[in-house]
Design a protein around this motif. Structure first.
Motif, PDB file in Angstrom:
ATOM      1  N   CYS A 152      -2.557  -0.057  -3.664  1.00  0.00           N
ATOM      2  CA  CYS A 152      -2.753   0.769  -2.720  1.00  0.00           C
ATOM      3  C   CYS A 152      -4.426   0.497  -1.936  1.00  0.00           C
ATOM      4  O   CYS A 152      -4.891  -0.175  -2.518  1.00  0.00           O
ATOM      5  CB  CYS A 152      -3.633   1.676  -3.865  1.00  0.00           C
ATOM      6  SG  CYS A 152      -4.980   3.018  -3.522  1.00  0.00           S
ATOM      7  N   CYS A 161      -4.277   9.186  -2.593  1.00  0.00           N
ATOM      8  CA  CYS A 161      -4.986  10.344  -1.270  1.00  0.00           C
ATOM      9  C   CYS A 161      -4.154  10.899  -0.417  1.00  0.00           C
ATOM     10  O   CYS A 161      -3.155  10.365  -0.957  1.00  0.00           O
ATOM     11  CB  CYS A 161      -5.472   8.525  -0.798  1.00  0.00           C
ATOM     12  SG  CYS A 161      -4.767   7.880   0.153  1.00  0.00           S
ATOM     13  N   CYS A 169       1.214   4.036   3.848  1.00  0.00           N
ATOM     14  CA  CYS A 169      -0.679   4.081   3.268  1.00  0.00           C
ATOM     15  C   CYS A 169      -0.829   4.180   4.911  1.00  0.00           C
ATOM     16  O   CYS A 169      -0.307   3.930   5.896  1.00  0.00           O
ATOM     17  CB  CYS A 169      -0.972   2.890   2.972  1.00  0.00           C
ATOM     18  SG  CYS A 169      -2.284   2.646   3.494  1.00  0.00           S
ATOM     19  N   CYS A 177       2.774   3.253   0.333  1.00  0.00           N
ATOM     20  CA  CYS A 177       1.319   3.604  -0.533  1.00  0.00           C
ATOM     21  C   CYS A 177       2.041   3.553  -1.818  1.00  0.00           C
ATOM     22  O   CYS A 177       3.284   3.298  -1.916  1.00  0.00           O
ATOM     23  CB  CYS A 177       1.578   5.256   0.306  1.00  0.00           C
ATOM     24  SG  CYS A 177       0.900   5.968  -1.137  1.00  0.00           S
ATOM     25  N   ALA A 178       1.822   2.860  -2.480  1.00  0.00           N
ATOM     26  CA  ALA A 178       1.485   2.159  -3.517  1.00  0.00           C
ATOM     27  C   ALA A 178       2.142   3.437  -4.393  1.00  0.00           C
ATOM     28  O   ALA A 178       2.516   3.172  -5.644  1.00  0.00           O
ATOM     29  CB  ALA A 178       0.633   0.948  -4.267  1.00  0.00           C
TER      30      ALA A 178
HETATM   31  S1  SF4 Z   1      -2.044   2.887  -1.153  1.00  0.00           S
HETATM   32 FE1  SF4 Z   1      -1.339   5.183  -0.758  1.00  0.00          FE
HETATM   33  S2  SF4 Z   1      -2.801   5.763  -1.698  1.00  0.00           S
HETATM   34 FE2  SF4 Z   1      -3.671   3.934  -1.299  1.00  0.00          FE
HETATM   35  S3  SF4 Z   1      -4.848   4.339   0.162  1.00  0.00           S
HETATM   36 FE3  SF4 Z   1      -2.705   3.919   1.120  1.00  0.00          FE
HETATM   37  S4  SF4 Z   1      -2.088   5.897   1.610  1.00  0.00           S
HETATM   38 FE4  SF4 Z   1      -3.796   5.838  -0.011  1.00  0.00          FE
END
Ligand code: SF4
Ligand code: SF4
Lengths: 223, 308
Positions: A152, A161, A169, A177-178
């Protein structure tokens, strides 16, 4: 494994520009697997340097050696004889290897040929991905086996988020996105309720913020 | 309870709240902030002071809050997890409280990759959920984040957080909102709403779980100046959904700015009358602060209630 990449050849050349004889030391460990600093890469780099310097009318004597592991005193011992008359040592190991050489050969100019990037693994041939941030206190059991610390972009422990969209992400459309991955996996496992538990802040003192770490196994120590 | 913020009193009284946003400048003069505060003074109950929004260095949120306060508006200080570790956060927030700030909005913050210092090292020591939790504990249990006792004068913030109904995974959005409320969030400002349908679905889930009874939800709205702006957000801002109809409506308008304001007013009216569980609106007129009084007035939200 540790994933590293070779620095641009110009940068390496710059580091040893004023040296006449240089030892290039590869490592047969992780950097061999990620095709950055194994025996083959060491030979190739040494000869590239020789050619470059010849063209520049500043000939270089380049010798090579590849250790079984550069991060182990036992395996760098054989270098004792090789380093005697060199002006510099170029290490093609991870940052640990470079430091081991610098520690052992105190009067030698030791420089890195690689950038040590992360710990991860290969996805397809020629591609590696970061998977762990070496936090010292693994929480993968709480996140469905997917690491939010490093995967993330904001290391959120109670994610996702507001930037997560279409599974990607906010930093890039090429980055999963993790938290979407965590959500999907927990859902498949029927464990979504676990994600509702408040995850407390990380104890970063177990990570590098506690100073350099040590791991000790007294049971296997010899003296 | 002592030191209640005006925003909290209005919300607790069950009155429909109006907040706006002031973006501090990329320099060290407070003139513009004061001007915007003066202009908005009678039209909003409190105003968010963004904290290095989109990771672009700007005059500090807390310092700007002081100027806003001096001009008669209650500030909502923002605190992003991107720029400070837990030590700096507590120190800055105690400082903010000592300067008269009573509202704080906890955010993770946009990644620095998008700002004007993309090579910076980010912090993300704690996440926004943890920030909410520990600020509440600081207030209610007089404890520093570490658990050490605060002997006296603990900051008593009205704690806010954000929710984005337009990010993914959609079903988890309500879970995460609920988690923030459990952690201690007392008011929530949503991401700008352009896709009303999705927002209504989100609110339906919120009501089903009774979350709207445990937290004050302020719906985020943004007037858009042009169809290009709408298209830009649609394509380039992650976590936002802009329906094509909206882009088209702006494109076909004779006076796009007028149209943008009209759309915003329609949205506010619709939200206030039709979407149950929403306790106020948050007008984010990014770099267009001048238009806020008109929007508030034409939405039937003027004059603002008096409290205290
Ligand atoms: S991986 Fe997902 S939760 Fe983490 S910063 Fe990126 S969008 Fe946001
Ligand atoms: S939780 Fe920590 S140890 Fe586990 S994978 Fe992530 S960074 Fe590595």
């Amino acid at each position: 494994m540790i994933v590293a990449q070779q620095k641009p050849i110009e940068d390496i050349a710059q580091m040893i520009n004023d040296c006449k004889k240089v030892l290039f030391v590869g490592c047969a460990g992780c950097v061999t697997v990620c095709l950055a600093g194994g025996d083959k890469e060491t030979q190739v780099l040494a000869s590239a340097m020789r050619i470059k310097r010849n063209l520049e009318n500043n000939p270089l004597e380049a010798i090579t050696f590849t250790c079984t592991r550069q991060c182990d005193p036992e395996y760098i011992e054989p270098l004792d004889n090789l380093v005697k008359d060199v002006d510099a040592i170029v290490s093609l190991a991870c940052g640990v290897g470079v430091q081991y050489l610098a520690e052992r050969f105190k009067d030698k100019w030791v420089v890195p040929a690689l950038d040590t990037k992360f710990i991860g693994g290969s996805t397809v041939h020629g591609s590696w991905e970061e998977k762990c941030g070496l936090c010292g206190d693994c929480i993968l059991h709480r996140t469905g086996g997917i690491c939010p610390i490093i995967r993330c972009s904001k290391s959120i422990l109670n994610g996702p988020c507001g930037g997560s969209q279409y599974g990607k992400c906010e930093v890039s459309k090429d980055v999963d996105c993790a938290w979407q991955l965590i959500y999907d996996r927990m859902k498949a496992l029927g464990k979504l309720d676990k994600l509702m538990e408040f995850q407390p802040p990380k104890d970063w003192s177990k990570s590098r913020d506690g100073g350099p770490r040590k791991a000790i196994r007294e049971d296997v120590m010899i003296d | 309870m002592k030191n209640l913020s005006k925003l909290q009193q209005i919300l607790d009284n069950g009155q429909f709240a109006v907040t706006a946003e002031i973006g501090p400048p990329k320099h060290s003069s407070a003139e513009g902030i004061r001007h915007h505060a003066e202009m908005m003074r009678d039209y909003v109950d409190a105003t968010n002071i963004t904290d290095n929004q989109t990771a672009i260095v700007r005059l500090s949120s807390i310092a700007a809050g002081v100027h806003v306060l001096a001009n008669g508006i209650e500030p909502i200080v923002q605190m992003t997890c991107r720029d400070r570790n837990r030590i700096a956060m507590q120190s800055d927030l105690m400082g903010a409280y000592s300067l008269g700030m009573r509202n704080v909005l906890c955010l993770s913050g946009d990644h620095q990759k998008f700002g004007n210092h993309p090579t910076a090292k980010n912090v993300y020591d704690i996440d926004s959920m943890q920030l909410i939790y520990y600020l509440r504990r600081m207030r209610d249990e007089k404890l520093f984040f570490s658990g050490e006792e605060i002997k006296e004068h603990e900051p008593q913030f009205f704690i806010g957080a954000v929710a984005n109904p337009f990010a993914d995974p959609f079903e988890f959005r309500v879970d995460r909102l609920e988690k923030k409320v459990e952690a201690g969030a007392q008011f929530i400002q949503t991401q700008c709403i352009f896709d009303m349908e999705r927002f209504e679905r989100f609110m339906e889930m919120v009501r089903e779980r009774g979350i709207d009874e445990r937290v004050h939800i302020l719906a985020g709205v943004t007037p858009m100046k042009s169809w290009r702006a709408a298209k830009y957000i649609q394509n380039n801002v992650s976590g936002m959904i802009v329906p094509d109809e909206l882009v088209e409506r702006l494109k076909n308008a004779e006076d796009p700015k007028r149209e943008g304001v009209d759309i915003c007013i329609e949205q506010i009216k619709y939200i206030k009358e039709k979407v149950k569980g929403v306790h106020g609106v948050h007008v984010m007129a990014i770099a267009w602060e001048e238009v806020v009084p008109e929007i508030v007035e034409k939405s039937g939200l003027y004059p603002r209630p008096k409290v205290g």
